[in-house]
Design a protein around this motif. Structure first.
Motif, PDB file in Angstrom:
ATOM      1  N   LEU A  33     -14.507 -16.390   1.947  1.00 32.87           N
ATOM      2  CA  LEU A  33     -13.547 -16.066   3.005  1.00 32.87           C
ATOM      3  C   LEU A  33     -13.153 -14.592   2.932  1.00 32.87           C
ATOM      4  O   LEU A  33     -13.058 -13.912   3.956  1.00 32.87           O
ATOM      5  N   ALA A  34     -12.931 -14.102   1.717  1.00 35.14           N
ATOM      6  CA  ALA A  34     -12.567 -12.692   1.536  1.00 35.14           C
ATOM      7  C   ALA A  34     -13.695 -11.784   2.011  1.00 35.14           C
ATOM      8  O   ALA A  34     -13.454 -10.793   2.715  1.00 35.14           O
ATOM      9  N   ALA A  35     -14.922 -12.126   1.659  1.00 36.78           N
ATOM     10  CA  ALA A  35     -16.071 -11.315   2.068  1.00 36.78           C
ATOM     11  C   ALA A  35     -16.186 -11.257   3.592  1.00 36.78           C
ATOM     12  O   ALA A  35     -16.550 -10.214   4.151  1.00 36.78           O
ATOM     13  N   GLN A  36     -15.846 -12.357   4.261  1.00 39.66           N
ATOM     14  CA  GLN A  36     -15.918 -12.394   5.730  1.00 39.66           C
ATOM     15  C   GLN A  36     -14.987 -11.371   6.380  1.00 39.66           C
ATOM     16  O   GLN A  36     -15.244 -10.915   7.486  1.00 39.66           O
ATOM     17  N   ILE A  37     -13.901 -11.039   5.685  1.00 39.70           N
ATOM     18  CA  ILE A  37     -12.954 -10.069   6.255  1.00 39.70           C
ATOM     19  C   ILE A  37     -12.986  -8.742   5.491  1.00 39.70           C
ATOM     20  O   ILE A  37     -12.065  -7.938   5.587  1.00 39.70           O
ATOM     21  N   GLY A  38     -14.052  -8.537   4.720  1.00 45.95           N
ATOM     22  CA  GLY A  38     -14.273  -7.243   4.084  1.00 45.95           C
ATOM     23  C   GLY A  38     -13.473  -6.960   2.834  1.00 45.95           C
ATOM     24  O   GLY A  38     -13.222  -5.795   2.508  1.00 45.95           O
ATOM     25  N   PRO A  84      -5.261  -4.909   3.470  1.00 47.68           N
ATOM     26  CA  PRO A  84      -4.858  -3.947   4.503  1.00 47.68           C
ATOM     27  C   PRO A  84      -4.615  -4.585   5.866  1.00 47.68           C
ATOM     28  O   PRO A  84      -5.321  -5.514   6.255  1.00 47.68           O
ATOM     29  N   LYS A  85      -3.600  -4.070   6.557  1.00 51.32           N
ATOM     30  CA  LYS A  85      -3.248  -4.567   7.896  1.00 51.32           C
ATOM     31  C   LYS A  85      -3.028  -6.073   7.862  1.00 51.32           C
ATOM     32  O   LYS A  85      -3.903  -6.799   7.519  1.00 51.32           O
ATOM     33  N   LYS A  86      -1.905  -6.532   8.135  1.00 51.98           N
ATOM     34  CA  LYS A  86      -1.576  -7.968   8.174  1.00 51.98           C
ATOM     35  C   LYS A  86      -1.843  -8.687   6.845  1.00 51.98           C
ATOM     36  O   LYS A  86      -2.582  -9.673   6.790  1.00 51.98           O
ATOM     37  N   PRO A  87      -1.246  -8.230   5.761  1.00 50.31           N
ATOM     38  CA  PRO A  87      -1.520  -8.847   4.455  1.00 50.31           C
ATOM     39  C   PRO A  87      -1.133 -10.321   4.361  1.00 50.31           C
ATOM     40  O   PRO A  87      -1.851 -11.091   3.723  1.00 50.31           O
ATOM     41  N   ALA A  88      -0.054 -10.736   4.992  1.00 52.76           N
ATOM     42  CA  ALA A  88       0.363 -12.138   4.884  1.00 52.76           C
ATOM     43  C   ALA A  88      -0.695 -13.067   5.472  1.00 52.76           C
ATOM     44  O   ALA A  88      -1.038 -14.092   4.876  1.00 52.76           O
ATOM     45  N   LYS A  89      -1.230 -12.696   6.630  1.00 54.01           N
ATOM     46  CA  LYS A  89      -2.264 -13.518   7.265  1.00 54.01           C
ATOM     47  C   LYS A  89      -3.537 -13.531   6.422  1.00 54.01           C
ATOM     48  O   LYS A  89      -4.158 -14.584   6.239  1.00 54.01           O
ATOM     49  N   LYS A  90      -3.934 -12.371   5.924  1.00 55.47           N
ATOM     50  CA  LYS A  90      -5.165 -12.289   5.138  1.00 55.47           C
ATOM     51  C   LYS A  90      -5.043 -13.065   3.839  1.00 55.47           C
ATOM     52  O   LYS A  90      -5.977 -13.763   3.438  1.00 55.47           O
ATOM     53  N   MET A  91      -3.891 -12.956   3.173  1.00 52.86           N
ATOM     54  CA  MET A  91      -3.693 -13.704   1.924  1.00 52.86           C
ATOM     55  C   MET A  91      -3.765 -15.205   2.184  1.00 52.86           C
ATOM     56  O   MET A  91      -4.416 -15.933   1.438  1.00 52.86           O
ATOM     57  N   LEU A  97      -4.683 -21.523   3.074  1.00 52.63           N
ATOM     58  CA  LEU A  97      -3.392 -22.071   3.467  1.00 52.63           C
ATOM     59  C   LEU A  97      -3.123 -21.814   4.947  1.00 52.63           C
ATOM     60  O   LEU A  97      -3.730 -20.927   5.551  1.00 52.63           O
ATOM     61  N   PRO A  98      -2.156 -22.549   5.519  1.00 50.20           N
ATOM     62  CA  PRO A  98      -1.782 -22.283   6.918  1.00 50.20           C
ATOM     63  C   PRO A  98      -1.195 -20.880   7.054  1.00 50.20           C
ATOM     64  O   PRO A  98      -0.648 -20.317   6.101  1.00 50.20           O
ATOM     65  N   LYS A  99      -1.289 -20.351   8.249  1.00 48.51           N
ATOM     66  CA  LYS A  99      -0.695 -19.047   8.535  1.00 48.51           C
ATOM     67  C   LYS A  99       0.808 -19.136   8.281  1.00 48.51           C
ATOM     68  O   LYS A  99       1.444 -20.114   8.674  1.00 48.51           O
ATOM     69  N   PRO A 100       1.396 -18.128   7.617  1.00 49.14           N
ATOM     70  CA  PRO A 100       2.852 -18.157   7.361  1.00 49.14           C
ATOM     71  C   PRO A 100       3.650 -18.167   8.659  1.00 49.14           C
ATOM     72  O   PRO A 100       3.235 -17.571   9.661  1.00 49.14           O
TER      73      PRO A 100
END
Length: 104
Positions: A33-38, A84-91, A97-100
């Motif tokens: 999942l992390a690789a998909q978003i760089g 970077p950019k939108k850390p809560a969503k990326k984490m 987990l569901p989007k915060p």
């Protein structure tokens, strides 16, 4: 709920691609999942992801950026560097987990 395939696995997701089944996640999936978003995961990333997973199990909802910083002990500035950019969503996405709440 939609189902998507990642690495040959069927995963339940919401309309934005966030996992909806807590037990479908594992560290190998997180790497994908992390690789998909760089993002290449480091120990610092894993500290944040581990906090999110543990906090979700205890609280029943995905921690906000403020909670990760205050309770998890990871400065907000560091979270923005790691995710970077939108850390809560990326984490949340990488942690399976569901989007915060409060994220747009």
């Amino acid at each position: 709920m939609p189902v998507t395939k990642i690495a040959g696995r069927a995963l339940h997701v919401d309309d934005e691609g966030f996992l909806t089944a807590y037990d479908e996640w594992d560290p190998e999936l997180a790497e994908r999942l992390a690789a998909q978003i760089g993002i290449d995961l480091t120990d610092a990333h894993w500290k944040a992801l581990s906090f999110l997973r543990e906090d979700y199990a205890a609280q029943g909802e995905t921690a906000t950026l403020r909670r990760v910083s205050a309770v998890g002990g990871i400065p907000t500035k560091d979270l923005f560097k790691l995710f970077p950019k939108k850390p809560a969503k990326k984490m949340a996405y990488i942690a399976g987990l569901p989007k915060p709440h409060g994220c747009v």
